[in-house]
Design an enzyme around this catalytic site. Structure first.
Site, PDB file in Angstrom:
ATOM      1  N   ASN A   1       0.862  -1.186   0.000  1.00  0.00           N
ATOM      2  CA  ASN A   1       0.000   0.000   0.000  1.00  0.00           C
ATOM      3  C   ASN A   1       0.894   1.232   0.000  1.00  0.00           C
ATOM      4  OD1 ASN A   1      -1.797   2.058   0.504  1.00  0.00           O
ATOM      5  ND2 ASN A   1      -2.298   1.402   2.601  1.00  0.00           N
TER       6      ASN A   1
ATOM      7  N   HIS B   1      -9.373   0.925   5.281  1.00  0.00           N
ATOM      8  CA  HIS B   1      -8.062   1.124   5.916  1.00  0.00           C
ATOM      9  C   HIS B   1      -8.222   2.057   7.116  1.00  0.00           C
ATOM     10  CE1 HIS B   1      -3.936   2.406   6.582  1.00  0.00           C
ATOM     11  NE2 HIS B   1      -3.580   1.302   5.941  1.00  0.00           N
TER      12      HIS B   1
ATOM     13  N   GLY C   1       3.095   2.484  10.726  1.00  0.00           N
ATOM     14  CA  GLY C   1       4.033   3.586  10.533  1.00  0.00           C
ATOM     15  C   GLY C   1       4.789   3.979  11.783  1.00  0.00           C
TER      16      GLY C   1
ATOM     17  N   LYS D   1       0.030   4.219  -0.119  1.00  0.00           N
ATOM     18  CA  LYS D   1      -0.639   5.384   0.493  1.00  0.00           C
ATOM     19  C   LYS D   1      -0.467   6.584  -0.449  1.00  0.00           C
ATOM     20  CE  LYS D   1       0.000   3.200   4.911  1.00  0.00           C
ATOM     21  NZ  LYS D   1       0.101   3.305   6.360  1.00  0.00           N
TER      22      LYS D   1
ATOM     23  N   GLU E   1      -6.615   4.483   8.086  1.00  0.00           N
ATOM     24  CA  GLU E   1      -6.482   5.920   7.774  1.00  0.00           C
ATOM     25  C   GLU E   1      -7.777   6.465   7.177  1.00  0.00           C
ATOM     26  OE1 GLU E   1      -2.813   5.498   5.600  1.00  0.00           O
ATOM     27  OE2 GLU E   1      -1.842   4.949   7.488  1.00  0.00           O
TER      28      GLU E   1
END
Ligand SMILES: O=C(CO)COP(=O)(O)O
Length: 252
Positions: A9, A95, A173, A11, A97
């Site tokens: 991913n 996700h 992260g 992002k 996020e």
């Protein structure tokens, strides 16, 4: 036999230059890999066409998000059908996020799963608890609830298009990874939830995500209920991503 999947991913990272340098390198390095792993690249939607061309059918491609609708006056949105039409085989759905930064709800996640499956995409449904929830001892309840709602509208013949990614929010992260044992315990719990819903749970691939790197992937992938990884930061470097793909044990 469950699919073994390593998905990157990206992002909101990358560029045409990155696509050009990374995808070909990953493709050629994976060509000699025979552990049965399916690699997936999930770039920003604007680069999907470029990644599809560079991947040349050797690497699957996905989008990071799809709309709750098929088409119409929804400025800025991309439908599952458009992603499929552009060469995608996968969509992430829900996700953390999207849930945390854009307020995506369990109901929307459920609708998006329906849209992905109906369009012929495989849905990688993301679930995971926050640090507060884990410290309060609620991790399994939270994740089970997310799974139940996300798959509530999956039809009997659609389970082969469902993949679930467990990504504890506190591990994304941050450089903190769930221990292989904790991740395995949650994956086993997710599989038990799927079984209780009447799904063919032993055939559904469950991925772990959250600071997966070349040096911790093997321990995670060795767990019986961990069928692969959803990789963020480390997927932006060809060597790291390929090393993670190599960390998948071969089929026995
Ligand atoms: O969110 C993730 C993948 O979807 C995980 O990101 P990191 O691997 O950068 O922690």
């Amino acid at each position: 036999m469950r699919r073994k999947i390593v998905a990157g991913n990206w992002k909101m990272n990358g560029s045409k230059d990155l696509v050009n340098s990374l995808v070909g390198q990953i493709r050629s390095e994976l060509a000699s890999l025979d552990n049965g792993v399916e690699a997936v690249i999930i770039p920003p939607a604007l680069f999907v066409g470029d990644v599809v061309r560079q991947a040349d059918g050797q690497i699957a491609v996905g989008v990071q998000n799809i709309a709750c609708w098929d088409s119409g006056a929804y400025t800025g949105e991309i439908s599952a059908g458009m992603a499929k039409d552009s060469g995608c085989g996968y969509s992430l759905v829900g996700h953390s996020e999207r849930r945390q930064l854009f307020g995506e709800t369990d109901e929307q996640v459920s609708v998006k799963v329906v849209k992905a499956l109906a369009s012929g995409l495989d849905a990688v449904i993301c679930v995971g608890e926050t640090l507060d929830e884990r410290e309060a001892g609620k991790a399994e309840d939270v994740v089970s609830g997310q799974v139940r709602k996300a798959v509530s509208e999956v039809g009997a013949g659609q389970w082969q298009q469902v993949v679930i990614a467990y990504e504890p929010v506190w591990a994304i992260g941050t450089g903190k990874t769930a221990t292989a044992e904790d991740a395995q315990a949650m994956h086993a719990a997710i599989r038990a939830v799927l079984k209780s819903l009447g799904a063919p749970a032993d055939e559904i691939s469950l991925l772990y995500g959250g600071s997966v790197k070349a040096d911790n992937a093997a321990a995670l992938f060795a767990q019986p209920d961990i069928d692969g990884g959803l990789i963020g930061g480390a997927s932006l470097n060809a060597e790291d991503f390929v090393s993670i793909c190599r960390a998948m044990p071969g089929r026995s």
